[in-house]
Design an enzyme around this catalytic site. Structure first.
Site, PDB file in Angstrom:
ATOM      1  N   PRO A  53       0.826  -1.211   0.000  1.00 33.15           N
ATOM      2  CA  PRO A  53       0.000   0.000   0.000  1.00 33.15           C
ATOM      3  C   PRO A  53       0.860   1.260   0.000  1.00 33.15           C
ATOM      4  CG  PRO A  53      -0.695  -1.560   1.713  1.00 33.15           C
ATOM      5  CD  PRO A  53       0.616  -2.035   1.193  1.00 33.15           C
ATOM      6  N   PRO A  54       0.275   2.408  -0.333  1.00 35.64           N
ATOM      7  CA  PRO A  54       1.044   3.664  -0.315  1.00 35.64           C
ATOM      8  C   PRO A  54       1.518   4.000   1.097  1.00 35.64           C
ATOM      9  CG  PRO A  54      -1.017   3.924  -1.542  1.00 35.64           C
ATOM     10  CD  PRO A  54      -1.089   2.602  -0.864  1.00 35.64           C
ATOM     11  N   GLY A  55       2.726   4.550   1.164  1.00 34.52           N
ATOM     12  CA  GLY A  55       3.253   5.036   2.432  1.00 34.52           C
ATOM     13  C   GLY A  55       3.902   4.001   3.304  1.00 34.52           C
ATOM     14  N   GLY A 101       6.809   2.488   2.729  1.00 33.57           N
ATOM     15  CA  GLY A 101       8.273   2.589   2.712  1.00 33.57           C
ATOM     16  C   GLY A 101       8.947   1.812   1.609  1.00 33.57           C
ATOM     17  N   THR A 108       9.922   2.926  -1.460  1.00 32.26           N
ATOM     18  CA  THR A 108      11.026   3.725  -1.995  1.00 32.26           C
ATOM     19  C   THR A 108      12.160   3.835  -0.984  1.00 32.26           C
ATOM     20  OG1 THR A 108       9.417   4.994  -3.289  1.00 32.26           O
ATOM     21  CG2 THR A 108      11.612   5.939  -3.032  1.00 32.26           C
ATOM     22  N   GLU A 154     -24.828   8.365  18.163  1.00 30.90           N
ATOM     23  CA  GLU A 154     -23.511   7.858  18.549  1.00 30.90           C
ATOM     24  C   GLU A 154     -23.614   6.923  19.756  1.00 30.90           C
ATOM     25  OE1 GLU A 154     -21.001   8.191  16.710  1.00 30.90           O
ATOM     26  OE2 GLU A 154     -21.915   9.651  15.361  1.00 30.90           O
ATOM     27  N   HIS A 210     -24.349   3.460  18.451  1.00 35.76           N
ATOM     28  CA  HIS A 210     -23.142   2.740  18.012  1.00 35.76           C
ATOM     29  C   HIS A 210     -22.395   2.150  19.205  1.00 35.76           C
ATOM     30  CE1 HIS A 210     -23.415   3.764  13.831  1.00 35.76           C
ATOM     31  NE2 HIS A 210     -23.316   5.066  14.035  1.00 35.76           N
ATOM     32  N   ASP A 262     -22.689   5.255   7.428  1.00 34.96           N
ATOM     33  CA  ASP A 262     -22.885   3.920   8.002  1.00 34.96           C
ATOM     34  C   ASP A 262     -23.563   2.993   7.005  1.00 34.96           C
ATOM     35  OD1 ASP A 262     -21.846   4.984  10.331  1.00 34.96           O
ATOM     36  OD2 ASP A 262     -23.818   5.549  11.092  1.00 34.96           O
TER      37      ASP A 262
END
Length: 680
Positions: free
Chosen positions: A241-243, A245, A247, A464, A467, A538
């Site tokens: 995934p991006p980010g 590491g 590179t 909330e 939930h 949701d």
């Protein structure tokens, strides 16, 4: 002593920043000189105005005595009749201030003999008493010929030379242009160590570093492998995934190996000119072979390595595919690339061409996944080094509060925490700053100025609290951390959970999560009597999860053990019939309705506790898991995440006790040794 600002003793004179010489100066000076020459010689001699007149009007004005002098130009067959000051208004219908001191009329003539005869007659009639002379502007004609005929070509040739110098790389700064467009744009580091990055700078990713360590060992000691007949992998593809590491890991490989490192992006091969991409590929590998052993790193290789289409109508022979073909040939063609190792990174490995992924090109796919709990601790240790933190910051707690965060996300959390602490004029960054930074990244900026009515605030609190209640009484729901009705970003309220990092998701866990998501809408219907648009997010998540269960995971009663996932590119039809699509829709509706009724049943059983929770939210706006436990009692089910959390806390307490005991023992030994020395 810092002598950075001391003067240079070897040069007593003042240091002057002289401007660089540029060929554009010469072009500008030459053009300015030509313009000045035109206005000085070929242009008007004064600021007086001139006007055109016919030969008959000229004769009339001379006969009336308006002419002060007449100047004839034989080469151009024209004459200038200068007007007496007292007759300027009669001729030009303007004042002398408007026309200038010496205005004249310009007249085209047939022959100079005719003009001479007329002037003699006017002299005899006493109507013209001024001067009569001739002028021949041969120099002006030559200049005009040069100006209008030669100068445009000179100007065009000069511009063409300038453009060619620029395109050929001869301009200031060099490089680039049409003549060098086929050259590789890769940045070369003569020694990978010049990047200053090693495996010590890459926190976590132990599995990826272990896989890629062999490449480093081969570059350092190739005889160890070649003596046994082994060959180093020609290429390694970093997928994740991006980010995460990818590179950074490639740079660390170059830093550890200490060999030349070529770095470029997949988009650098793509150009508007046909054949440029393939030419850059060949040039890149030619440079790499000359510097072998070396490493070529291609970031975001999916820009050029995307799967080729089987349909010619979809662009089967475009520039990108030609570039890909050149890359395939260079990586494993008839030529040899001994000592050249290709590293590539992408987060879209499913889009790459199968020919690029086969053994002999990219022999390995190294998965660089999102860091787990222990790896997040290591990442926090790296990014917290330059930040001044106080004693309240617990790295273990921060790692548990950031599940699913990549290395880039954790770096962003540390930076946001430092900015928040600076905004509050704090000398150090504390625990609350990091919690606020996590909330800022997940939920968005807190909107304290958003005005809400009491009815809206009560509706959000009930939503909330719904939930929180459902997640508390469902076995596989994620443990609750806190609930807030403070608006953040696009959300009017939010509940924070501590997700359990499961490798596999069971059907029961997915149903419990859907039930928890529907708890807000169910609470609105039960305790307010009407529903609102606050549950849109949701419902979207619930619907996507239900379709995923049925279409991909095969968790449907009517469509069991079937996966309709299709990764074919350029596929414009569903991999199932309309009848199956109707069954999917019915199954999704059934599952969602079942979980909705289940949520209403749980809320009805615990409506008193839900009401207390909602009122506490209205009063305090933010509540934590301790408040929910005070109302509902201890959670009936302890999840694996909570067990690990408690185990980690016990282990931390035991470790701190052992360290404290060792400190006390060391201090006691030191006191005993000092007492014995005093006795002696």
């Amino acid at each position: 002593m810092d002598n950075k600002n001391l003067p240079n003793k070897g040069n007593n004179g003042p240091k002057m920043n002289m401007p660089r010489f540029n060929m554009n100066w010469i072009y500008g000076i030459a053009l300015l000189a030509l313009i000045l020459l035109y206005f000085s010689s070929g242009g008007p001699q004064n600021s007086s105005i001139a006007s055109k007149a016919t030969y008959s009007n000229f004769k009339t004005m001379v006969e009336k005595g308006y002419a002060s002098k007449i100047v004839v130009n034989k080469s151009q067959n024209t004459l200038k009749m200068y007007v007496k000051p007292e007759h300027i208004r009669d001729v030009f219908h303007k004042s002398a201030q408007q026309t200038g001191n010496d205005p004249y009329m310009e007249v085209e003539i047939g022959s100079t003999d005719q003009v001479e005869t007329f002037v003699e007659q006017a002299r005899e009639a006493k109507t013209f008493t001024g001067d009569y002379s001739y002028e021949n502007h041969r120099d002006s004609e030559i200049f005009n010929m040069l100006l209008y005929n030669v100068l445009p070509f000179v100007f065009i040739i000069g511009i063409w030379i300038l453009i060619m110098r620029r395109m050929g790389g001869g301009g200031i700064g060099g490089g680039g242009g049409v003549f060098s467009v086929g050259k590789s744009k890769a940045k070369m580091y003569e020694k990978g160590g010049d990047l200053g990055i090693t495996f010590k700078d890459v926190a976590g990713q132990a599995g990826a570093k272990q896989e890629i360590q062999e490449i480093v060992d081969f570059l350092k000691n190739p005889q160890k492998y070649t003596e046994l007949g082994g060959k180093i992998p020609k290429g390694a593809l970093l997928v994740g995934p991006p980010g995460t590491g990818k590179t950074l890991l490639a740079k660390a490989v170059a830093g550890e190996a200490g060999v030349p490192f070529f770095s470029m992006s997949g988009s650098d091969f793509v150009e508007m000119f046909v054949g440029v991409g393939a030419s850059r590929v060949r040039d890149l590998f030619a440079q790499a072979k000359a510097k072998s052993p070396c490493i070529i790193f291609i970031d975001e290789i999916d820009a050029v390595g995307r799967a080729r289409s089987k349909n010619p109508a979809m662009g089967g022979n475009d520039e990108r595919e030609n570039t890909l073909n050149a890359l395939l040939t260079e990586m494993d063609g008839f030529g040899t690339n001994s000592g050249v190792i290709i590293l590539a990174a992408t987060n879209r490995a499913d889009m790459l061409d199968s020919a690029l992924l086969r053994a002999g090109r990219f022999d390995r796919q190294i998965h660089v996944d999102l860091p787990d709990l222990n790896e997040r601790k290591e990442v926090f240790h790296v990014h917290l080094k330059p930040i001044k933190i106080d004693d309240t910051v617990d790295i273990d707690f921060l790692a548990r509060q950031t599940p699913g965060f990549s290395g880039a996300d954790i770096a962003n959390v540390c930076n946001e925490a430092a900015l928040i602490a600076a905004r509050h004029n704090s000398e150090k960054v504390g625990k609350q700053d990091f919690l606020d930074a996590v909330d800022r990244i997940i939920g968005g900026l807190e909107k304290k100025t958003k005005v809400m009515t009491q009815a809206e605030k009560r509706s959000i609190a009930i939503h909330e609290a719904g939930h929180a209640t459902i997640s508390w009484f469902t076995e596989f729901a994620n443990p609750l951390v806190k609930v807030s009705i403070v608006p953040r970003g696009q959300a009017l309220g939010a509940a924070w959970y501590l997700p359990e990092e499961r490798v596999l998701q069971t059907k029961e866990a997915m149903l419990d999560e859907m039930c928890s998501l529907l708890g807000g809408r169910a609470a609105e219907e039960l305790f307010i009597g009407s529903i609102s648009t606050g549950a849109m997010n949701d419902l979207e998540r619930t619907t996507k999860q239900a379709y995923g269960m049925i279409a991909f995971a095969g968790m449907s009663e009517k469509l069991p053990n079937i996966c309709y996932y299709n990764n074919a590119e350029y596929q414009f039809q569903k991999p199932y019939s309309e009848t199956t699509a109707k069954i999917m829709d019915d199954e999704v509706l059934r599952i969602i309705n079942e979980q909705y009724e289940r949520a209403k049943k749980i809320l009805t059983e615990h409506k008193e506790g839900h009401a207390q929770l909602a009122q506490l939210l209205i009063d305090r706006e933010v509540i934590f898991a301790e408040d929910v436990e005070r109302i509902f009692g201890k959670r009936p089910w302890i999840s694996r995440a909570e067990e690990l959390l408690e185990a980690q806390m016990r282990a931390d307490a035991e470790r701190m006790a052992e360290e404290r005991a060792k400190e006390l023992e060391a201090q006691a030994n030191q006191d005993n040794s000092s007492d014995s020395s005093d006795e002696q």
